[in-house]
Design a protein around this motif. Structure first.
Motif, mmCIF file in Angstrom:
data_model
loop_
_atom_site.group_PDB
_atom_site.id
_atom_site.type_symbol
_atom_site.label_atom_id
_atom_site.label_comp_id
_atom_site.label_asym_id
_atom_site.label_seq_id
_atom_site.Cartn_x
_atom_site.Cartn_y
_atom_site.Cartn_z
ATOM 1 N N ASP A 53 -8.992 -6.863 -0.697
ATOM 2 C CA ASP A 53 -7.829 -6.077 -0.147
ATOM 3 C C ASP A 53 -7.686 -6.888 1.134
ATOM 4 O O ASP A 53 -9.094 -7.049 1.749
ATOM 5 C CB ASP A 53 -7.921 -4.214 -0.499
ATOM 6 C CG ASP A 53 -7.724 -4.382 -1.496
ATOM 7 O OD1 ASP A 53 -7.862 -5.127 -2.334
ATOM 8 O OD2 ASP A 53 -8.473 -2.802 -1.618
ATOM 9 N N GLY A 54 -6.578 -7.007 2.069
ATOM 10 C CA GLY A 54 -6.191 -6.640 3.099
ATOM 11 C C GLY A 54 -5.226 -5.746 3.591
ATOM 12 O O GLY A 54 -4.304 -5.965 2.779
ATOM 13 N N ARG A 55 -5.425 -5.105 5.139
ATOM 14 C CA ARG A 55 -4.027 -4.079 5.071
ATOM 15 C C ARG A 55 -3.495 -4.591 6.405
ATOM 16 O O ARG A 55 -4.415 -4.664 7.879
ATOM 17 C CB ARG A 55 -4.838 -3.226 5.364
ATOM 18 C CG ARG A 55 -4.270 -1.972 6.101
ATOM 19 C CD ARG A 55 -4.955 0.182 6.195
ATOM 20 N NE ARG A 55 -3.336 0.957 6.168
ATOM 21 C CZ ARG A 55 -3.693 1.859 5.951
ATOM 22 N NH1 ARG A 55 -4.944 2.529 5.729
ATOM 23 N NH2 ARG A 55 -3.026 2.698 6.737
ATOM 24 N N ALA A 56 -2.569 -4.520 7.323
ATOM 25 C CA ALA A 56 -1.912 -4.722 7.472
ATOM 26 C C ALA A 56 -0.865 -3.307 7.134
ATOM 27 O O ALA A 56 0.224 -4.016 7.064
ATOM 28 C CB ALA A 56 -1.332 -6.086 8.426
ATOM 29 N N LYS A 57 -1.384 -2.374 9.039
ATOM 30 C CA LYS A 57 -0.439 -1.319 9.571
ATOM 31 C C LYS A 57 -0.064 -0.924 7.379
ATOM 32 O O LYS A 57 -1.465 -0.449 7.033
ATOM 33 C CB LYS A 57 1.178 -1.522 9.650
ATOM 34 C CG LYS A 57 0.891 -2.482 10.857
ATOM 35 C CD LYS A 57 2.947 -2.661 11.521
ATOM 36 C CE LYS A 57 2.810 -2.840 12.717
ATOM 37 N NZ LYS A 57 2.260 -4.572 13.372
ATOM 38 N N ASP A 58 0.708 -0.279 7.476
ATOM 39 C CA ASP A 58 1.124 -0.322 5.974
ATOM 40 C C ASP A 58 0.954 -0.002 4.887
ATOM 41 O O ASP A 58 1.810 0.006 3.631
ATOM 42 C CB ASP A 58 2.345 1.634 5.892
ATOM 43 C CG ASP A 58 3.578 0.808 6.212
ATOM 44 O OD1 ASP A 58 3.995 -0.379 5.831
ATOM 45 O OD2 ASP A 58 4.426 1.771 6.369
ATOM 46 N N ARG A 59 0.360 -1.597 4.724
ATOM 47 C CA ARG A 59 0.901 -2.310 3.667
ATOM 48 C C ARG A 59 -0.808 -3.059 2.885
ATOM 49 O O ARG A 59 -1.426 -3.442 3.716
ATOM 50 C CB ARG A 59 1.791 -3.341 3.643
ATOM 51 C CG ARG A 59 2.158 -4.398 2.747
ATOM 52 C CD ARG A 59 3.260 -5.147 3.065
ATOM 53 N NE ARG A 59 3.062 -6.092 1.729
ATOM 54 C CZ ARG A 59 4.560 -6.229 1.292
ATOM 55 N NH1 ARG A 59 5.494 -5.185 1.505
ATOM 56 N NH2 ARG A 59 4.381 -6.774 -0.235
ATOM 57 N N TYR B 216 0.842 -10.099 16.694
ATOM 58 C CA TYR B 216 0.316 -9.810 15.016
ATOM 59 C C TYR B 216 0.507 -8.063 15.973
ATOM 60 O O TYR B 216 0.606 -7.819 14.215
ATOM 61 C CB TYR B 216 -0.555 -10.501 14.850
ATOM 62 C CG TYR B 216 -1.482 -9.308 13.671
ATOM 63 C CD1 TYR B 216 -0.760 -9.985 12.226
ATOM 64 C CD2 TYR B 216 -2.116 -8.932 13.464
ATOM 65 C CE1 TYR B 216 -0.909 -9.696 11.124
ATOM 66 C CE2 TYR B 216 -2.871 -8.365 12.012
ATOM 67 C CZ TYR B 216 -2.333 -9.179 10.852
ATOM 68 O OH TYR B 216 -3.251 -8.020 9.988
ATOM 69 N N ASP B 217 -0.349 -7.539 16.503
ATOM 70 C CA ASP B 217 -0.413 -6.003 16.341
ATOM 71 C C ASP B 217 0.895 -5.724 16.647
ATOM 72 O O ASP B 217 1.086 -4.561 15.957
ATOM 73 C CB ASP B 217 -0.693 -6.099 18.085
ATOM 74 C CG ASP B 217 -3.077 -6.528 17.565
ATOM 75 O OD1 ASP B 217 -3.139 -6.565 16.459
ATOM 76 O OD2 ASP B 217 -2.819 -6.363 19.125
ATOM 77 N N ARG B 218 1.965 -5.788 17.351
ATOM 78 C CA ARG B 218 3.014 -5.922 16.856
ATOM 79 C C ARG B 218 3.913 -5.399 15.745
ATOM 80 O O ARG B 218 4.816 -4.458 15.355
ATOM 81 C CB ARG B 218 4.560 -6.127 18.420
ATOM 82 C CG ARG B 218 3.638 -5.440 19.851
ATOM 83 C CD ARG B 218 4.807 -5.761 20.514
ATOM 84 N NE ARG B 218 5.584 -7.083 20.521
ATOM 85 C CZ ARG B 218 4.965 -7.932 21.482
ATOM 86 N NH1 ARG B 218 4.358 -7.941 22.425
ATOM 87 N NH2 ARG B 218 6.092 -9.110 21.198
ATOM 88 N N TYR B 219 4.114 -6.782 14.939
ATOM 89 C CA TYR B 219 5.239 -7.584 14.240
ATOM 90 C C TYR B 219 4.404 -7.487 12.833
ATOM 91 O O TYR B 219 4.626 -7.720 11.686
ATOM 92 C CB TYR B 219 5.957 -8.198 14.770
ATOM 93 C CG TYR B 219 7.077 -8.313 16.019
ATOM 94 C CD1 TYR B 219 7.489 -7.683 15.936
ATOM 95 C CD2 TYR B 219 6.274 -9.367 16.155
ATOM 96 C CE1 TYR B 219 8.115 -7.094 16.988
ATOM 97 C CE2 TYR B 219 7.358 -9.500 18.452
ATOM 98 C CZ TYR B 219 8.218 -8.144 17.486
ATOM 99 O OH TYR B 219 8.863 -8.091 18.818
ATOM 100 N N GLY B 220 3.683 -7.522 12.814
ATOM 101 C CA GLY B 220 2.053 -8.240 11.028
ATOM 102 C C GLY B 220 2.021 -7.050 10.573
ATOM 103 O O GLY B 220 1.651 -5.791 10.807
ATOM 104 N N THR B 221 2.451 -7.869 9.323
ATOM 105 C CA THR B 221 2.468 -7.080 7.965
ATOM 106 C C THR B 221 1.498 -7.350 7.103
ATOM 107 O O THR B 221 1.745 -6.949 6.210
ATOM 108 C CB THR B 221 4.305 -6.917 7.595
ATOM 109 O OG1 THR B 221 4.114 -8.120 7.480
ATOM 110 C CG2 THR B 221 5.374 -5.761 8.355
ATOM 111 N N ARG B 222 1.485 -8.515 7.295
ATOM 112 C CA ARG B 222 0.505 -9.455 6.228
ATOM 113 C C ARG B 222 -1.078 -10.099 7.174
ATOM 114 O O ARG B 222 -0.516 -10.527 8.160
ATOM 115 C CB ARG B 222 1.355 -11.044 5.856
ATOM 116 C CG ARG B 222 2.240 -10.269 4.553
ATOM 117 C CD ARG B 222 3.163 -9.764 4.671
ATOM 118 N NE ARG B 222 3.947 -9.465 3.825
ATOM 119 C CZ ARG B 222 4.629 -8.473 3.941
ATOM 120 N NH1 ARG B 222 5.550 -7.750 4.970
ATOM 121 N NH2 ARG B 222 5.663 -8.603 2.671
ATOM 122 N N VAL B 223 -2.349 -9.729 6.498
ATOM 123 C CA VAL B 223 -2.581 -10.565 6.631
ATOM 124 C C VAL B 223 -2.538 -11.784 8.026
ATOM 125 O O VAL B 223 -3.432 -11.940 7.780
ATOM 126 C CB VAL B 223 -4.413 -9.762 6.088
ATOM 127 C CG1 VAL B 223 -5.249 -10.699 6.971
ATOM 128 C CG2 VAL B 223 -4.397 -8.252 6.201
#
Length: 333
Positions: free
Chosen positions: A229-235, A22-29
């Motif tokens: 809201d949930g944030r994952a990286k820049d999304r 998740y730390d490497r590839y996660g884009t959705r909470v």
């Protein structure tokens, strides 16, 4: 090859592998171990399909396994159309003996689902805002698609002293979120978090833990609307919003999704704001892109056909409300 493991069977090593993915590839909470843990703590049975570079979480009941994350359910470096989802679904099917359902996923997944037990059907698109300009273009876009009523509503909020309270977490924020939802149109139509399975515990737990943030519109100290809201990286994904029905004349959702989003997320390194869920009259004002979505099914054909018919009926009601310029409430009895 992936291993299908029940939540209670996850070792510390497997959990750490999932967290590292998740730390490497996660884009959705919803891809995260934290989201799955909230589901587990709320009493849901959770299992995860884990491979060396892949993780997909599912909720399991007596009739099916359902992917926890919409849109991009597979946590991996591989793109959506790579075939990973269908491979994982087939393995979960074999491991559990249950049908497996991935709802509202990116349309790229549909083309790789093949086999006698697979079927797909189209769903309504999602609504996404390009945040490259930090929301500076958001209000003008809304005005270009709407009417002068939008400006009147915003002035009404500010004239009457309703104020934004940004990015709250913890027990008090979870309490205030549910208090608003209990007085919303959703409660009157059986769609509030308390009335929809474990949502109260899941979302409340995520806000208490700080995984999600709740932004409020307040009248004095009273919460009258919220956006989750949930944030994952820049999304950023706006998972839910709602308002106290007594404040309907202010159109609080409009304020939270224009002024509220801009104040909270401008200058924060965000590139995309996902408004989540199907189109509605408010999202119609704001979106800059509408990606197509699909449902993917692996399992009993008759059960899948019944589910497809029910989902299509829901989408038809939502579309009628949207095209009629009416709110989402009109899609629910």
């Amino acid at each position: 090859m992936v291993s299908v493991v029940d939540w209670n069977g996850l070792t510390a090593g497997l959990t750490e592998r999932w967290r590292a993915l998740y730390d490497r590839y996660g884009t959705r909470v919803q891809q995260s171990p934290a989201y799955a843990e909230a589901m587990h703590r709320a009493g849901e049975r959770v299992l995860v399909a884990l491979g060396p570079e892949t993780a997909v979480a599912f909720g399991r009941d007596g009739t099916m396994c359902r992917a926890l994350c919409n849109d991009v359910p597979v946590l991996s470096a591989e793109p959506a159309g790579s075939g990973q989802l269908s491979d994982v679904m087939a393995q979960v099917r074999r491991a559990t003996g249950l049908s497996v359902y991935a709802p509202l996923v990116a349309a790229e997944y549909a083309g790789v689902a093949a086999g006698a037990e697979f079927r797909t059907w189209p769903r309504l698109p999602s609504s996404v805002i390009d945040w490259a300009h930090d929301g500076a273009d958001l209000w003008d876009r809304a005005l270009g698609r709407g009417t002068s009523q939008l400006t009147r509503k915003r002035r009404l909020v500010e004239r009457d002293g309703l104020v934004l309270d940004l990015a709250r977490t913890g027990t008090a924020a979870a309490h205030d979120m549910l208090a608003v939802d209990d007085n919303s149109w959703k409660a009157a139509r059986g769609q509030s978090m308390r009335q929809r399975g474990s949502q109260q515990e899941v979302y409340g737990g995520l806000v208490r833990a700080g995984v999600l943030t709740a932004t409020f519109l307040r009248d004095g100290g009273r919460p009258v609307a919220f956006r989750l809201d949930g944030r994952a990286k820049d999304r950023v994904v706006c998972l839910k919003w709602s308002y106290d029905e007594a404040y309907r004349r202010y159109s609080p959702g409009l304020y939270l999704l224009t002024t509220g989003l801009t104040r909270q997320w401008s200058g924060a390194g965000v590139r995309t704001v996902d408004l989540f869920g199907s189109p509605d009259s408010l999202k119609d004002l704001l979106y800059s892109e509408r990606p197509h979505r699909t449902d993917v099914w692996c399992g009993d054909p008759e059960q899948g056909a019944e589910l497809a018919a029910e989902r299509r009926q829901l989408d038809a009601r939502v579309s009628r409300a949207q095209h009629g310029g009416r709110g989402l409430r009109h899609a629910y009895g």
